[in-house]
Design a protein around this motif. Structure first.
Motif, PDB file in Angstrom:
ATOM      1  N   ILE A  54     -25.715  36.938 -83.481  1.00  6.04           N
ATOM      2  CA  ILE A  54     -24.519  36.115 -83.657  1.00  6.04           C
ATOM      3  C   ILE A  54     -23.575  36.725 -84.681  1.00  6.04           C
ATOM      4  O   ILE A  54     -22.385  36.914 -84.409  1.00  6.04           O
ATOM      5  N   GLU A  55     -24.070  37.058 -85.855  1.00  2.00           N
ATOM      6  CA  GLU A  55     -23.190  37.546 -86.918  1.00  2.00           C
ATOM      7  C   GLU A  55     -22.568  38.895 -86.575  1.00  2.00           C
ATOM      8  O   GLU A  55     -21.371  39.107 -86.794  1.00  2.00           O
ATOM      9  N   SER A  56     -23.367  39.817 -86.051  1.00  2.00           N
ATOM     10  CA  SER A  56     -22.845  41.157 -85.765  1.00  2.00           C
ATOM     11  C   SER A  56     -21.768  41.121 -84.687  1.00  2.00           C
ATOM     12  O   SER A  56     -20.724  41.765 -84.819  1.00  2.00           O
ATOM     13  N   VAL A  57     -22.000  40.364 -83.636  1.00  2.40           N
ATOM     14  CA  VAL A  57     -21.022  40.280 -82.545  1.00  2.40           C
ATOM     15  C   VAL A  57     -19.798  39.485 -83.001  1.00  2.40           C
ATOM     16  O   VAL A  57     -18.658  39.904 -82.781  1.00  2.40           O
ATOM     17  N   ARG A  58     -20.025  38.360 -83.657  1.00  5.54           N
ATOM     18  CA  ARG A  58     -18.904  37.554 -84.169  1.00  5.54           C
ATOM     19  C   ARG A  58     -18.007  38.379 -85.084  1.00  5.54           C
ATOM     20  O   ARG A  58     -16.785  38.405 -84.921  1.00  5.54           O
ATOM     21  N   ASP A  59     -18.608  39.062 -86.033  1.00  4.50           N
ATOM     22  CA  ASP A  59     -17.822  39.836 -86.998  1.00  4.50           C
ATOM     23  C   ASP A  59     -17.050  40.971 -86.322  1.00  4.50           C
ATOM     24  O   ASP A  59     -15.901  41.239 -86.678  1.00  4.50           O
ATOM     25  N   ALA A  60     -17.666  41.615 -85.331  1.00  2.00           N
ATOM     26  CA  ALA A  60     -16.972  42.691 -84.615  1.00  2.00           C
ATOM     27  C   ALA A  60     -15.804  42.140 -83.802  1.00  2.00           C
ATOM     28  O   ALA A  60     -14.733  42.757 -83.751  1.00  2.00           O
ATOM     29  N   LEU A  61     -15.984  40.997 -83.168  1.00  2.37           N
ATOM     30  CA  LEU A  61     -14.885  40.379 -82.415  1.00  2.37           C
ATOM     31  C   LEU A  61     -13.715  40.040 -83.337  1.00  2.37           C
ATOM     32  O   LEU A  61     -12.555  40.304 -83.011  1.00  2.37           O
ATOM     33  N   ILE A  62     -14.031  39.459 -84.483  1.00  2.00           N
ATOM     34  CA  ILE A  62     -12.984  39.096 -85.436  1.00  2.00           C
ATOM     35  C   ILE A  62     -12.273  40.345 -85.956  1.00  2.00           C
ATOM     36  O   ILE A  62     -11.047  40.381 -86.061  1.00  2.00           O
ATOM     37  N   GLU A  63     -13.033  41.380 -86.248  1.00  2.00           N
ATOM     38  CA  GLU A  63     -12.441  42.636 -86.730  1.00  2.00           C
ATOM     39  C   GLU A  63     -11.525  43.255 -85.678  1.00  2.00           C
ATOM     40  O   GLU A  63     -10.417  43.698 -85.989  1.00  2.00           O
ATOM     41  N   LEU A  64     -11.971  43.278 -84.428  1.00  2.00           N
ATOM     42  CA  LEU A  64     -11.146  43.844 -83.362  1.00  2.00           C
ATOM     43  C   LEU A  64      -9.846  43.058 -83.184  1.00  2.00           C
ATOM     44  O   LEU A  64      -8.780  43.643 -82.986  1.00  2.00           O
TER      45      LEU A  64
END
Length: 104
Positions: A54-64
Motif C-alpha cells: 500500500i505505502e510503496s504504490v500509494r507514494d509512487a502514485l502521488i509522486e508521479l
C-alpha cells in the motif's frame, strides 16, 4: 506538461521481485512501447518500479502526479487477485476523490 511542452505519462510497475532486481520489468517497457506506437502528440514517460504494498504504490502514485506532473498514470504488475495484491487499496489511498468507472 514538462518544460518542453510534452505531456507526461506515468508508468508504475508494482513488483517485489522486479524492484529487488530478481528479474527485469517487462510490462512497464511494453506499455511504454505501445504508447509510442499509438500516441501521436508529444509525450514522455516517467517510469517507476516499486515493491508491492500500500505505502510503496500509494507514494509512487502521488509522486508521479504531484511532483512529476503526470496527467495520466498507468499501473501494471501486482500479484493478481489475491490477499497480497494491495494495488486497489493503494490507488484509493492516493486519490483525493474516486470517480467510479473512470479508472477502468
Amino acid at each position: 506538461m514538462d518544460e518542453a511542452g510534452s505531456a507526461l505519462i506515468g508508468i508504475l510497475t508494482a513488483s517485489d521481485r522486479a524492484s529487488a532486481g530478481v528479474y527485469r520489468d517487462a510490462s512497464g517497457p511494453a506499455i511504454e512501447q505501445f504508447l509510442r506506437e499509438v500516441v501521436t502528440t508529444p509525450w514522455r514517460a516517467s517510469r517507476r518500479v516499486v515493491p508491492d504494498g500500500i505505502e510503496s504504490v500509494r507514494d509512487a502514485l502521488i509522486e508521479l502526479a504531484d511532483r512529476d506532473g503526470c496527467g495520466l498514470i498507468l499501473t501494471t504488475g501486482g500479484t493478481g487477485p489475491g490477499p497480497r495484491d494491495l494495488n486497489p487499496e493503494a490507488t484509493v489511498a492516493a486519490c483525493a476523490r474516486m470517480m467510479p468507472g473512470f479508472g477502468e
